[in-house]
Design a protein around this motif. Sequence first.
Motif, PDB file in Angstrom:
ATOM      1  N   PHE A   1      55.189 -43.347  24.724  1.00  0.00           N
ATOM      2  CA  PHE A   1      54.996 -42.107  23.952  1.00  0.00           C
ATOM      3  C   PHE A   1      55.547 -40.846  24.813  1.00  0.00           C
ATOM      4  CE2 PHE A   1      51.721 -45.101  22.950  1.00  0.00           C
ATOM      5  CZ  PHE A   1      51.386 -44.897  21.849  1.00  0.00           C
ATOM      6  N   LYS A   2      55.907 -39.784  23.759  1.00  0.00           N
ATOM      7  CA  LYS A   2      56.324 -38.467  24.331  1.00  0.00           C
ATOM      8  C   LYS A   2      55.035 -37.648  24.107  1.00  0.00           C
ATOM      9  CE  LYS A   2      60.809 -39.093  25.314  1.00  0.00           C
ATOM     10  NZ  LYS A   2      61.783 -38.738  26.368  1.00  0.00           N
ATOM     11  N   ILE A   3      54.730 -36.958  24.913  1.00  0.00           N
ATOM     12  CA  ILE A   3      53.493 -36.350  24.733  1.00  0.00           C
ATOM     13  C   ILE A   3      53.824 -34.646  25.112  1.00  0.00           C
ATOM     14  CG2 ILE A   3      50.912 -35.836  25.341  1.00  0.00           C
ATOM     15  CD1 ILE A   3      50.611 -38.626  25.811  1.00  0.00           C
ATOM     16  N   GLN A   4      53.525 -33.849  24.337  1.00  0.00           N
ATOM     17  CA  GLN A   4      53.570 -32.374  24.589  1.00  0.00           C
ATOM     18  C   GLN A   4      52.090 -31.861  24.691  1.00  0.00           C
ATOM     19  OE1 GLN A   4      56.861 -30.549  22.940  1.00  0.00           O
ATOM     20  NE2 GLN A   4      58.034 -31.763  24.028  1.00  0.00           N
ATOM     21  N   PHE A   5      52.099 -30.800  25.444  1.00  0.00           N
ATOM     22  CA  PHE A   5      50.721 -30.120  25.655  1.00  0.00           C
ATOM     23  C   PHE A   5      51.030 -28.525  24.970  1.00  0.00           C
ATOM     24  CE2 PHE A   5      50.785 -33.681  28.473  1.00  0.00           C
ATOM     25  CZ  PHE A   5      49.549 -34.237  28.310  1.00  0.00           C
ATOM     26  N   ASP A   6      50.096 -28.103  24.425  1.00  0.00           N
ATOM     27  CA  ASP A   6      50.273 -26.704  24.220  1.00  0.00           C
ATOM     28  C   ASP A   6      48.477 -26.261  23.960  1.00  0.00           C
ATOM     29  OD1 ASP A   6      48.939 -27.281  21.723  1.00  0.00           O
ATOM     30  OD2 ASP A   6      50.856 -27.385  20.592  1.00  0.00           O
ATOM     31  N   LYS A   7      48.399 -24.764  23.784  1.00  0.00           N
ATOM     32  CA  LYS A   7      46.993 -24.503  23.504  1.00  0.00           C
ATOM     33  C   LYS A   7      45.965 -25.359  22.670  1.00  0.00           C
ATOM     34  CE  LYS A   7      48.503 -21.027  20.013  1.00  0.00           C
ATOM     35  NZ  LYS A   7      48.700 -19.695  19.717  1.00  0.00           N
TER      36      LYS A   7
ATOM     37  N   VAL B   1      41.817 -39.521  32.886  1.00  0.00           N
ATOM     38  CA  VAL B   1      42.419 -39.946  33.944  1.00  0.00           C
ATOM     39  C   VAL B   1      43.869 -39.362  33.885  1.00  0.00           C
ATOM     40  CG1 VAL B   1      43.435 -41.613  35.491  1.00  0.00           C
ATOM     41  CG2 VAL B   1      41.044 -41.849  34.980  1.00  0.00           C
ATOM     42  N   LEU B   2      44.325 -39.480  32.753  1.00  0.00           N
ATOM     43  CA  LEU B   2      45.728 -39.028  32.150  1.00  0.00           C
ATOM     44  C   LEU B   2      45.829 -37.539  32.200  1.00  0.00           C
ATOM     45  CD1 LEU B   2      47.122 -41.498  29.462  1.00  0.00           C
ATOM     46  CD2 LEU B   2      48.042 -40.950  31.726  1.00  0.00           C
TER      47      LEU B   2
ATOM     48  N   MET C   1      55.232 -35.173  28.775  1.00  0.00           N
ATOM     49  CA  MET C   1      54.703 -36.234  29.461  1.00  0.00           C
ATOM     50  C   MET C   1      55.377 -37.477  28.914  1.00  0.00           C
ATOM     51  SD  MET C   1      51.161 -38.250  30.335  1.00  0.00           S
ATOM     52  CE  MET C   1      50.549 -36.810  31.556  1.00  0.00           C
ATOM     53  N   ASN C   2      56.275 -38.332  29.609  1.00  0.00           N
ATOM     54  CA  ASN C   2      56.323 -39.590  29.126  1.00  0.00           C
ATOM     55  C   ASN C   2      55.284 -40.562  29.478  1.00  0.00           C
ATOM     56  OD1 ASN C   2      59.213 -39.806  27.955  1.00  0.00           O
ATOM     57  ND2 ASN C   2      59.669 -38.769  29.762  1.00  0.00           N
ATOM     58  N   LEU C   3      54.854 -41.106  28.542  1.00  0.00           N
ATOM     59  CA  LEU C   3      53.604 -42.157  28.909  1.00  0.00           C
ATOM     60  C   LEU C   3      54.112 -43.470  28.310  1.00  0.00           C
ATOM     61  CD1 LEU C   3      50.724 -42.913  29.981  1.00  0.00           C
ATOM     62  CD2 LEU C   3      50.075 -42.315  27.592  1.00  0.00           C
ATOM     63  N   ILE C   4      54.146 -44.487  29.224  1.00  0.00           N
ATOM     64  CA  ILE C   4      54.448 -46.062  28.918  1.00  0.00           C
ATOM     65  C   ILE C   4      53.319 -46.950  29.077  1.00  0.00           C
ATOM     66  CG2 ILE C   4      55.948 -48.096  29.420  1.00  0.00           C
ATOM     67  CD1 ILE C   4      57.574 -44.739  30.360  1.00  0.00           C
ATOM     68  N   LEU C   5      52.715 -47.454  28.077  1.00  0.00           N
ATOM     69  CA  LEU C   5      51.542 -48.041  28.269  1.00  0.00           C
ATOM     70  C   LEU C   5      51.995 -49.760  27.782  1.00  0.00           C
ATOM     71  CD1 LEU C   5      49.077 -46.125  25.933  1.00  0.00           C
ATOM     72  CD2 LEU C   5      49.258 -46.177  28.283  1.00  0.00           C
ATOM     73  N   TRP C   6      51.712 -50.422  29.178  1.00  0.00           N
ATOM     74  CA  TRP C   6      52.527 -51.798  29.149  1.00  0.00           C
ATOM     75  C   TRP C   6      51.358 -52.610  29.541  1.00  0.00           C
ATOM     76  CZ3 TRP C   6      56.220 -53.161  33.811  1.00  0.00           C
ATOM     77  CH2 TRP C   6      56.979 -54.305  33.761  1.00  0.00           C
TER      78      TRP C   6
ATOM     79  N   SER D   1      55.493 -35.396  33.860  1.00  0.00           N
ATOM     80  CA  SER D   1      55.577 -36.626  34.616  1.00  0.00           C
ATOM     81  C   SER D   1      55.990 -37.732  33.574  1.00  0.00           C
ATOM     82  CB  SER D   1      54.332 -36.886  35.173  1.00  0.00           C
ATOM     83  OG  SER D   1      53.265 -37.059  34.563  1.00  0.00           O
ATOM     84  N   THR D   2      56.419 -38.825  34.241  1.00  0.00           N
ATOM     85  CA  THR D   2      56.618 -40.023  33.587  1.00  0.00           C
ATOM     86  C   THR D   2      55.916 -41.282  34.302  1.00  0.00           C
ATOM     87  OG1 THR D   2      58.964 -39.543  33.033  1.00  0.00           O
ATOM     88  CG2 THR D   2      58.301 -41.859  33.000  1.00  0.00           C
ATOM     89  N   ILE D   3      54.843 -41.705  33.457  1.00  0.00           N
ATOM     90  CA  ILE D   3      53.817 -42.461  34.128  1.00  0.00           C
ATOM     91  C   ILE D   3      53.805 -43.836  33.256  1.00  0.00           C
ATOM     92  CG2 ILE D   3      51.434 -42.855  34.322  1.00  0.00           C
ATOM     93  CD1 ILE D   3      51.154 -39.823  34.475  1.00  0.00           C
ATOM     94  N   VAL D   4      54.010 -45.207  34.002  1.00  0.00           N
ATOM     95  CA  VAL D   4      53.838 -46.168  33.445  1.00  0.00           C
ATOM     96  C   VAL D   4      52.431 -46.799  33.780  1.00  0.00           C
ATOM     97  CG1 VAL D   4      54.910 -48.714  33.382  1.00  0.00           C
ATOM     98  CG2 VAL D   4      56.258 -46.475  33.457  1.00  0.00           C
ATOM     99  N   ILE D   5      51.670 -47.188  32.986  1.00  0.00           N
ATOM    100  CA  ILE D   5      50.207 -47.830  33.036  1.00  0.00           C
ATOM    101  C   ILE D   5      50.370 -49.307  32.659  1.00  0.00           C
ATOM    102  CG2 ILE D   5      47.954 -47.727  32.346  1.00  0.00           C
ATOM    103  CD1 ILE D   5      48.031 -44.837  31.750  1.00  0.00           C
TER     104      ILE D   5
END
Length: 159
Positions: A131-137, A85-86, A1-6, A93-97
């Motif tokens: 932020f670049k966010i990676q999910f795993d177990k 919520v995230l 996930m790309n997460l942009i906190l603006w 996805s790419t999300i700009v908040i």
Amino acid sequence: MNLILWRHAQAEDQAETDLARILTATGHQQAEEIAGWLKPRLPEETEIWASEAARSQQTAAHLSHNYTVMSALNPLTDAETVLRVLAEAKQNSTIVIVGHQPWLGELCSFLLNQHWDSEPWSVKKGGFWWFKIQFDKHGFHSKLHAALTPKALETNGQD
């Protein structure tokens, strides 16, 4: 996930209610500069989320008029609510908040430190943390990809 906190750009100090505060002329300029930097770097299917605050929506509109308004992003929310919520969003996805201090700074701190005990970090008006966010177990891992303020984009006649 790309997460942009603006963080929303500069807004008027006074209004009938906090949610009614609107951007100043400087705020519109800040939002336009940051949006101009972000637009060519974001995929077409980027989701943009804004709070119910006028200043948040006006900032988001500089990036796109196709944004989602969420009460969970309002000024008095907390970072843990935003994180919940995230967690429901698509992982690729790419999300700009477009949001508010202090929860933006709290979320930035948590994403990099993985705990809630530290002080909120400063997210300057009109600035963002990507932020670049990676999910795993084991949960998720985040890395700071970029951070930028409107002031950093000013050239003042210098290259």
